[in-house]
Each structure stands twice: as structure tokens, then as C-alpha cells.
Design an enzyme around this catalytic site. Structure first.
Site, PDB file in Angstrom:
ATOM      1  N   ASP A   9      42.311  39.441  46.579  1.00 37.81           N
ATOM      2  CA  ASP A   9      42.546  40.680  45.710  1.00 37.81           C
ATOM      3  C   ASP A   9      42.285  39.801  43.692  1.00 37.81           C
ATOM      4  OD1 ASP A   9      43.029  42.461  43.651  1.00 37.81           O
ATOM      5  OD2 ASP A   9      44.187  43.289  45.514  1.00 37.81           O
ATOM      6  N   VAL A  32      36.219  46.078  40.608  1.00 40.52           N
ATOM      7  CA  VAL A  32      36.635  45.026  40.487  1.00 40.52           C
ATOM      8  C   VAL A  32      37.329  45.539  39.312  1.00 40.52           C
ATOM      9  CG1 VAL A  32      37.123  42.972  38.982  1.00 40.52           C
ATOM     10  CG2 VAL A  32      35.946  43.745  41.235  1.00 40.52           C
ATOM     11  N   ASP A  33      36.818  46.679  38.409  1.00 41.44           N
ATOM     12  CA  ASP A  33      36.757  46.551  36.882  1.00 41.44           C
ATOM     13  C   ASP A  33      38.352  47.875  36.926  1.00 41.44           C
ATOM     14  OD1 ASP A  33      36.647  47.296  34.614  1.00 41.44           O
ATOM     15  OD2 ASP A  33      34.935  48.998  34.212  1.00 41.44           O
ATOM     16  N   SER A 121      28.159  41.689  39.873  1.00 36.17           N
ATOM     17  CA  SER A 121      27.187  42.621  40.318  1.00 36.17           C
ATOM     18  C   SER A 121      26.968  42.826  42.330  1.00 36.17           C
ATOM     19  CB  SER A 121      26.081  42.065  39.518  1.00 36.17           C
ATOM     20  OG  SER A 121      25.767  41.771  38.523  1.00 36.17           O
ATOM     21  N   GLY A 123      28.549  44.493  43.973  1.00 39.37           N
ATOM     22  CA  GLY A 123      29.683  46.087  44.205  1.00 39.37           C
ATOM     23  C   GLY A 123      28.196  46.473  43.402  1.00 39.37           C
ATOM     24  N   TYR A 125      26.532  47.359  41.850  1.00 39.08           N
ATOM     25  CA  TYR A 125      25.608  47.025  41.215  1.00 39.08           C
ATOM     26  C   TYR A 125      24.884  46.217  41.873  1.00 39.08           C
ATOM     27  CZ  TYR A 125      27.275  47.438  35.929  1.00 39.08           C
ATOM     28  OH  TYR A 125      28.244  48.299  35.200  1.00 39.08           O
TER      29      TYR A 125
END
Length: 180
Positions: A9, A32-33, A121, A123, A125
């Protein structure tokens, strides 16, 4: 620079800097963000709002990076970078590579000796996972880093992604010395 591939994680990494695969608003999101903003607490959002009020009123462009506090995360800083959305019609691989390169540049300016990256990118994206790994590893292996004893860690969420990353790394360099 030592390169590590780990299953884990990103919000639990004890490193100097954690990279956030942010959206351009810098105000949190999903994946993640969202995890970084939730675990890091409101200090990160306050710092991002200050960036939006100052240097980035229109948001952070894809391929660039900027640092904030890490709030409650076990890291010193969060380096936010915006990956490109995958397109079959347009080659955006240099923008994706720039995310890694610019994050390393910001980390070096901060004096960070260890940095943890998610797979940017891959995930929401929709970047193809194998190609995202290839680009990440190529950039992390070739980017200049001022401290030869420093560590860059690619933190992967799923065991199958870690296995694929190990295969890609082994195919280009031989067996990985620092697997964790």
C-alpha cells in the site's frame, strides 16, 4: 540508485517521499489519489489548495510534479504528479515517463534519498499494465539521481502486477537483487 519492487500500500511506505498519482485538480480523487488524501489527512488538501491558489490555478499539467507535506503519512513529503490518460490514437508515453523523471527531480530538490511510486496511469487512466511497468522501469533506471545510495521503490497493489514487474525487470537486467 537502488530499485525495489514491492507488494503493498503506497500510503504505508516509510520513505522520504511518496508519489501521488494525482488528478490535475490536486484536490483528491479516487484510487491512489484518494487513498493518499484520506490517510494523509487534511494537511495535504490544505497544501494542495494553496498550490491551486498560487502557482497552479488551473491545476497541475500531466507530466509535471510538485511536492506538499505528507500530513499523517509515514513519509516526509507527497510528490503529486498527473499521469496521462491512455490513448490508442496518440503516443503519450513521453508524458508518462516525465511523471517519473519530474518526481525524481522534485525528490532530489527536497533532499529525499528514498521515494515510493505507484504504477502511474495504470488504474483509472487505463494505461496497459505491462507497458506502464516497462515505461516506469525504463525511466527509473535511466533518470539521474544525485545519491547513488538512494532508493526508488515501485509499490504494486496486486500480486500478479508484482510478478509481471519482476518478469519485466528480469528480462531487461537479470534477476532483481532487492526484492522485498
Amino acid at each position: 540508485m537502488r530499485l525495489e519492487l514491492v507488494l503493498g500500500d503506497i500510503t504505508e511506505q516509510h520513505v522520504d517521499a511518496v508519489v501521488n498519482a494525482a488528478n490535475s485538480s490536486l484536490l483528491g480523487g479516487s484510487g491512489v489519489d484518494g487513498a493518499i488524501h484520506r490517510r494523509g489527512g487534511p494537511e495535504i488538501l490544505r497544501a494542495c489548495r494553496a498550490l491551486r491558489a498560487g502557482a497552479y490555478p488551473n491545476g497541475l499539467p500531466a507530466g509535471q510534479a510538485v511536492a506538499t507535506t505528507a500530513g499523517l503519512l509515514p513519509a516526509g513529503w507527497v510528490i503529486h504528479t498527473v499521469g496521462p490518460v491512455y490513448s490508442e490514437r496518440e503516443d503519450r508515453s513521453q508524458v508518462l515517463r516525465s511523471c517519473y523523471r519530474e518526481s525524481l527531480r522534485v525528490a532530489a530538490e527536497l533532499g529525499a534519498r528514498s521515494i515510493a511510486f505507484p504504477l502511474i496511469s495504470a488504474g483509472a487512466y487505463r494505461w496497459p499494465v505491462r507497458n506502464a511497468i516497462e515505461l516506469a522501469l525504463a525511466e527509473l533506471r535511466s533518470a539521474p539521481w544525485p545519491d547513488a545510495a538512494g532508493t526508488a521503490r515501485l509499490v504494486l497493489w496486486q500480486p500478479q502486477t508484482l510478478a509481471l514487474a519482476r518478469d519485466v525487470l528480469a528480462a531487461t537486467t537479470g534477476p532483481e537483487p532487492g526484492t522485498a
